[in-house]
Design a protein around this motif. Structure first.
Motif, mmCIF file in Angstrom:
data_model
loop_
_atom_site.group_PDB
_atom_site.id
_atom_site.type_symbol
_atom_site.label_atom_id
_atom_site.label_comp_id
_atom_site.label_asym_id
_atom_site.label_seq_id
_atom_site.Cartn_x
_atom_site.Cartn_y
_atom_site.Cartn_z
ATOM 1 N N VAL A 199 55.092 -45.692 -29.533
ATOM 2 C CA VAL A 199 55.596 -44.379 -29.929
ATOM 3 C C VAL A 199 56.009 -44.381 -31.398
ATOM 4 C CG1 VAL A 199 57.487 -42.746 -29.581
ATOM 5 C CG2 VAL A 199 56.274 -43.657 -27.612
ATOM 6 N N ILE B 30 52.887 -43.872 -33.408
ATOM 7 C CA ILE B 30 52.467 -42.470 -33.379
ATOM 8 C C ILE B 30 53.370 -41.639 -34.292
ATOM 9 C CG2 ILE B 30 52.212 -40.423 -31.921
ATOM 10 C CD1 ILE B 30 51.633 -42.407 -29.583
ATOM 11 N N THR C 274 53.333 -38.995 -26.130
ATOM 12 C CA THR C 274 52.650 -38.387 -27.273
ATOM 13 C C THR C 274 52.825 -36.878 -27.229
ATOM 14 O OG1 THR C 274 50.992 -40.153 -27.226
ATOM 15 C CG2 THR C 274 50.451 -38.178 -28.486
ATOM 16 N N GLU D 104 42.601 -39.484 -27.154
ATOM 17 C CA GLU D 104 42.608 -40.684 -26.326
ATOM 18 C C GLU D 104 41.273 -40.731 -25.592
ATOM 19 O OE1 GLU D 104 45.694 -41.066 -23.454
ATOM 20 O OE2 GLU D 104 47.324 -41.000 -24.917
ATOM 21 N N ASP E 196 43.653 -43.124 -30.189
ATOM 22 C CA ASP E 196 44.478 -44.078 -29.445
ATOM 23 C C ASP E 196 43.531 -44.973 -28.649
ATOM 24 O OD1 ASP E 196 46.090 -45.421 -27.549
ATOM 25 O OD2 ASP E 196 47.599 -43.835 -27.645
#
Length: 382
Positions: free
Chosen positions: A79, A82, A105, A145, A174
Motif C-alpha cells: 500500500v 501504491i 487500492t 491488475e 500491479d
C-alpha cells in the motif's frame, strides 16, 4: 566477458552474488540507522537508512534485474508503494483503474486521496473501449491488475499500453499475482510495475514489503524523492527476508501453480461448486490472453458455491488450509473477500463483479496437493 544470467540464477544469487567485502554468501543485514562519514564531503555512499541502506539496495537491484527495469524502490508495504505512485499526481488529476482490484487500492483512490482532489474512475479494463471512453482531458494514468483480484480477469497489457502511449498517459501495472517470474509488464509497455512484496516475493507470510519498478529516470527520481520524504521505507531485516524469499521464488511458484491447477480441476468437477475462476483452466475467459503475455497462471483462484450455507461450513471445517487474509505464501490460505479483502468496495461494483456471499478465494501453497484436495472435499461434504 559478461555472462548472461537466467532468472533462476539471478534470483538465487542476487545481483551481487553475496557480500563482496567479506565473502558472505548470504547478503548481510545492515541493521544500522546511520552511517559514519570518512570526512567532510566524503560519504561512503550511505548516510541514513531512510535514504538508502545496503541490504535494501541489494534487494531493489535484484528485483529490478528480475523485472527488467532500471531501478526498483523498496517500501514498507504494498500500500505504501501504491501511495507513492499516487503522489506523482496532483489535485484535479484523473486516474483510470481496473474495477476488479485489491480493496486497499480502491480505498486509497476513492477515499483517502479523493479528499486531496484526485479523481478516479473504475472500469472493466479487459474492455479497451471502456478505457478509451473513460479518458478525460485531465486523465494522467491508468492502473491495472492482471490477473485481477479476486475475479482473475485478464487485461491485455500491450493493448492498454498502446492506449496510454496514444494519450500520453502513465501505465501502472500491479504484478503481485504473477511476479516477474511469470509476467514482465515493463517489456509489454508498462511504465511502472508495483508489487506487494508481502505476497509471493517474500513467500512465507512473515514480512511486509512493497516495491515499485520503473525504467524512466525522471519517474524513478521523483519516486525516490517521495520515498525518502514520506519515510515508508523497507527495513533492513525485511529487505533481507525478501532476498531470502526471492531465492526460491521460481521453485515455490512452479509447485504452487501445479497444485493450483489440480485444486481448480477438483473444484470445477464438484457438483456443489457453481464456477471456478482460475486463469489456468482452458475454459476460462482469460486463458488464451494470459498465455500470450505471461509464462504462467499463478497460484490464486476464486470459486463460487451454489448454496450460501456452504461458505460457513467450508471456513469452519478446513484443517490443512488456513482461514486468513493475504496470499502468496507457502501455506494455503482461504479468504472470504466480501467481508475481508473487498469489504469496502461499493455494493454496486461488488454485485457487478460477482464479489458476493457465495465467493471464496484460495491462495494455494506448496503442501501435498492430495492433502489440500482431501481437506476441501471433507469441508465441502457430500
Amino acid at each position: 566477458m559478461t555472462i548472461k544470467k537466467s532468472f533462476e540464477t539471478i534470483a538465487v544469487n542476487g545481483v551481487s552474488g553475496g557480500d563482496r567485502r567479506t565473502g558472505a554468501i548470504s547478503f548481510p543485514i545492515y541493521q544500522s540507522a546511520t552511517f559514519r562519514h570518512n570526512g567532510l564531503n566524503n560519504s561512503t555512499g550511505y548516510d541514513y537508512s531512510r535514504a538508502q541502506n545496503p541490504t535494501r539496495e541489494e534487494t531493489e537491484k535484484t528485483l529490478a534485474s528480475l523485472e527488467g527495469g532500471n531501478e526498483a524502490i523498496g517500501f514498507s508495504t504494498g500500500v505504501a508503494a501504491i501511495t507513492a505512485c499516487i503522489n506523482l499526481f496532483k489535485a484535479g488529476d484523473h486516474v483510470i483503474l481496473s474495477d476488479d482490484l485489491y480493496g486497499g487500492t480502491y480505498r486509497l483512490f476513492s477515499e483517502t486521496y479523493k479528499e486531496f482532489g484526485l479523481e478516479a474512475t473504475f472500469v472493466d479494463t479487459t474492455d479497451t473501449t471502456s478505457i478509451v471512453e473513460a479518458i478525460n482531458e485531465n486523465t494522467k494514468a491508468m492502473f491495472i491488475e492482471t490477473p485481477s483480484n479476486p475475479m482473475m480477469k485478464v487485461t491485455d497489457i500491450k493493448a492498454v499500453a498502446q492506449i496510454a502511449k496514444e494519450h500520453d498517459l502513465l501505465l501502472v501495472v500491479d504484478n503481485t499475482f504473477l511476479t516477474p517470474y511469470y509476467q514482465r509488464p515493463l517489456e509489454l509497455g508498462a511504465d511502472i510495475v508495483i508489487h506487494s512484496g508481502t505476497k509471493f516475493l517474500g513467500g512465507h507470510h512473515d514480512l511486509l514489503a512493497g516495491f515499485i519498478v520503473a525504467n524512466d529516470n525522471n519517474i524513478i527520481e521523483r519516486l525516490r524523492r517521495i520515498h525518502m520524504s514520506t519515510g515508508a521505507t523497507l527495513s533492513p531485516f525485511d529487505s533481507w527476508l525478501v532476498l531470502r524469499g526471492i531465492k526460491t521464488l521460481h521453485i515455490r511458484l512452479d509447485r504452487a501453480q501445479e497444485n493450483t491447477l489440480k485444486v481448480a480441476k477438483f473444484l470445477d468437477n464438484n457438483p456443489k461448486i457453481e464456477k471456478v475462476y482460475y486463469v489456468g483452466l482452458e475454459n476460462f475467459d482469460g486463458y488464451e490472453l494470459n498465455k500470450k503475455q505471461a509464462t504462467g497462471f499463478g497460484a490464486t483462484l476464486s470459486f463460487r458455491v451454489k448454496d450460501k450455507s456452504l461458505i460457513e461450513k467450508i471456513l469452519n471445517n478446513v484443517k490443512v488450509i488456513r482461514f486468513a487474509e493475504s496470499l502468496g505464501g507457502v501455506e494455503t490460505l482461504i479468504t472470504y473477500p466480501i467481508t475481508q479483502t473487498h469489504s469496502e468496495i461499493p455494493e454496486e461494483i461488488k454485485k457487478r463483479l460477482g464479489v458476493d456471499e457465495y465467493l471464496l478465494r484460495l491462495s494455494v501453497g506448496i503442501e501435498n496437493v492430495d492433502d489440500l484436495i482431501n481437506d476441501l472435499d471433507n469441508a465441502i461434504g457430500k
